[in-house]
Design a protein around this motif. Structure first.
Motif, PDB file in Angstrom:
ATOM      1  N   MET A  64       0.848  -1.201   0.000  1.00 47.61           N
ATOM      2  CA  MET A  64       0.000   0.000   0.000  1.00 47.61           C
ATOM      3  C   MET A  64       0.886   1.255   0.000  1.00 47.61           C
ATOM      4  O   MET A  64       1.313   1.723   1.051  1.00 47.61           O
ATOM      5  N   GLU A  65       1.121   1.773  -1.171  1.00 48.65           N
ATOM      6  CA  GLU A  65       2.001   2.934  -1.286  1.00 48.65           C
ATOM      7  C   GLU A  65       1.452   4.129  -0.525  1.00 48.65           C
ATOM      8  O   GLU A  65       2.203   4.845   0.160  1.00 48.65           O
ATOM      9  N   ARG A  66       0.142   4.344  -0.627  1.00 51.40           N
ATOM     10  CA  ARG A  66      -0.458   5.493   0.050  1.00 51.40           C
ATOM     11  C   ARG A  66      -0.349   5.355   1.570  1.00 51.40           C
ATOM     12  O   ARG A  66      -0.101   6.335   2.277  1.00 51.40           O
ATOM     13  N   LEU A  67      -0.513   4.151   2.080  1.00 48.98           N
ATOM     14  CA  LEU A  67      -0.374   3.918   3.510  1.00 48.98           C
ATOM     15  C   LEU A  67       1.038   4.250   3.978  1.00 48.98           C
ATOM     16  O   LEU A  67       1.226   4.879   5.024  1.00 48.98           O
ATOM     17  N   GLU A  68       2.029   3.845   3.214  1.00 48.25           N
ATOM     18  CA  GLU A  68       3.413   4.163   3.567  1.00 48.25           C
ATOM     19  C   GLU A  68       3.656   5.668   3.569  1.00 48.25           C
ATOM     20  O   GLU A  68       4.365   6.191   4.437  1.00 48.25           O
ATOM     21  N   GLU A  69       3.056   6.372   2.607  1.00 49.51           N
ATOM     22  CA  GLU A  69       3.217   7.823   2.554  1.00 49.51           C
ATOM     23  C   GLU A  69       2.600   8.480   3.781  1.00 49.51           C
ATOM     24  O   GLU A  69       3.190   9.413   4.367  1.00 49.51           O
ATOM     25  N   LEU A  70       1.435   8.024   4.190  1.00 48.96           N
ATOM     26  CA  LEU A  70       0.753   8.636   5.327  1.00 48.96           C
ATOM     27  C   LEU A  70       1.493   8.384   6.636  1.00 48.96           C
ATOM     28  O   LEU A  70       1.584   9.273   7.490  1.00 48.96           O
ATOM     29  N   LEU A  71       2.023   7.167   6.814  1.00 53.58           N
ATOM     30  CA  LEU A  71       2.654   6.804   8.080  1.00 53.58           C
ATOM     31  C   LEU A  71       4.154   7.047   8.092  1.00 53.58           C
ATOM     32  O   LEU A  71       4.768   7.096   9.162  1.00 53.58           O
ATOM     33  N   GLY A  72       4.738   7.183   6.913  1.00 54.79           N
ATOM     34  CA  GLY A  72       6.184   7.369   6.842  1.00 54.79           C
ATOM     35  C   GLY A  72       6.967   6.138   7.235  1.00 54.79           C
ATOM     36  O   GLY A  72       8.130   6.244   7.664  1.00 54.79           O
ATOM     37  N   VAL A  73       6.360   4.965   7.113  1.00 55.57           N
ATOM     38  CA  VAL A  73       6.978   3.698   7.487  1.00 55.57           C
ATOM     39  C   VAL A  73       6.674   2.670   6.404  1.00 55.57           C
ATOM     40  O   VAL A  73       5.528   2.580   5.949  1.00 55.57           O
ATOM     41  N   PRO A  74       7.661   1.874   5.967  1.00 56.65           N
ATOM     42  CA  PRO A  74       7.374   0.824   4.991  1.00 56.65           C
ATOM     43  C   PRO A  74       6.368  -0.194   5.527  1.00 56.65           C
ATOM     44  O   PRO A  74       6.324  -0.482   6.731  1.00 56.65           O
ATOM     45  N   VAL A  75       5.550  -0.717   4.636  1.00 56.52           N
ATOM     46  CA  VAL A  75       4.579  -1.752   4.978  1.00 56.52           C
ATOM     47  C   VAL A  75       5.139  -3.103   4.555  1.00 56.52           C
ATOM     48  O   VAL A  75       5.497  -3.299   3.391  1.00 56.52           O
ATOM     49  N   GLU A  76       5.214  -4.027   5.490  1.00 56.27           N
ATOM     50  CA  GLU A  76       5.779  -5.342   5.185  1.00 56.27           C
ATOM     51  C   GLU A  76       4.727  -6.338   4.714  1.00 56.27           C
ATOM     52  O   GLU A  76       5.006  -7.181   3.867  1.00 56.27           O
TER      53      GLU A  76
END
Length: 279
Positions: free
Chosen positions: A1-13
């Motif tokens: 989820m690229e957008r999720l990573e942008e919002l949280l500033g953390v990579p999604v595994e």
């Protein structure tokens, strides 16, 4: 989820899809920093997500209320901490009753809210008002009677209209606006860590009996303990049990709107019960 990573500033595994609810997709995501989060996603639910985020943040303004933190929100995503579910216990139910009473007691400036409301994906009119009876009739019952009317006959529609006409006599003693969840059926209470956490709110300044009636509507676990603990912390006005049906009428009309005639009889029974309670 690229957008999720942008919002949280953390990579999604890792992302695990949990299913769908109304117009959105529900997921559990594991972040690179070890956290797990709950994600609600949709393409066109900006208003609903904004209302939910505003409501959660507003409900969290008390003293450690059982309301999850909003980690991120935009027009397509709402992100909350992951809360592992567990069976409800009597002790957790009693704690929830006390915490709900404390939340209600924090109050609200008026009935309604300064944001456009939603219940599920349906808009709610949160225009502020000074007194609950007319506000409830005009902002909650009337709009959903119109949307549910295609599933009701003329006599049933008139029955609900009689509730609105007599709302001043049916509503019980005046109470100041309470800070309420607004859609507190059992599915919107998540039991985790020895607490009942309130999720998916339709938060607004309302009547505290509304939240209690919603807990009863579809049978919250250990409801007797929730109510007993609540009443110890925040005693209720005489006659509150007789007014449960009045407070359940709006959500039942919402269900008729969403699901059709399956909830018609329940809505009609609630209207009849509300009228009988007046004497």
């Amino acid at each position: 989820m690229e957008r999720l990573e942008e919002l949280l500033g953390v990579p999604v595994e890792r992302v695990t899809t949990l299913g769908t609810g109304h117009a959105w997709t529900l997921s559990r995501a594991t972040l690179a920093d070890g956290r797990e989060v709950f994600v609600k996603a949709a393409d066109d639910q900006a208003g609903a997500f904004a209302a939910e985020a505003a409501g959660l943040r507003w409900l969290r303004q008390g003293d450690d209320p059982p309301v999850p933190e909003v980690l991120a929100a935009d027009e397509r995503l709402l992100v909350l901490p992951w809360l592992p579910g567990e069976p409800a216990t009597r002790a957790a139910a009693e704690r929830f009753g006390r915490e709900l009473a404390a939340l209600h007691a924090t109050g609200a400036p008026s009935f309604g809210a300064p944001w456009q409301g939603y219940i599920a994906h349906l808009p709610l009119d949160n225009t502020p008002g000074d007194r609950w009876p007319r506000w409830y009739a005009e902002r909650r019952i009337a709009p959903f009677l119109r949307s549910a009317a295609r599933h009701l006959d003329a006599a049933e529609t008139r029955l609900v209209e009689r509730v609105m006409d007599g709302i001043e006599a049916l509503a019980g003693p005046d109470e100041p606006p309470a800070r309420i969840h607004g859609d507190l059926w059992s599915g919107n209470v998540l039991w985790s860590g020895g607490r009942g956490w309130m999720i998916d709110p339709a938060a607004h300044g309302g009547h505290r009996e509304t939240d209690l009636a919603m807990l009863a509507l579809f049978g919250a676990p250990h409801l007797d303990r929730i109510l007993a603990a609540y009443r110890e912390a925040g005693p209720l006005a005489d006659g509150w049990r007789a007014r449960v049906a009045l407070h359940q009428l709006h959500p039942l009309l919402v269900h008729v709107t969403l699901y059709g005639s399956a909830y018609r009889d329940a809505a009609v029974r609630a209207a009849r019960s509300a009228l009988r309670a007046s004497g």
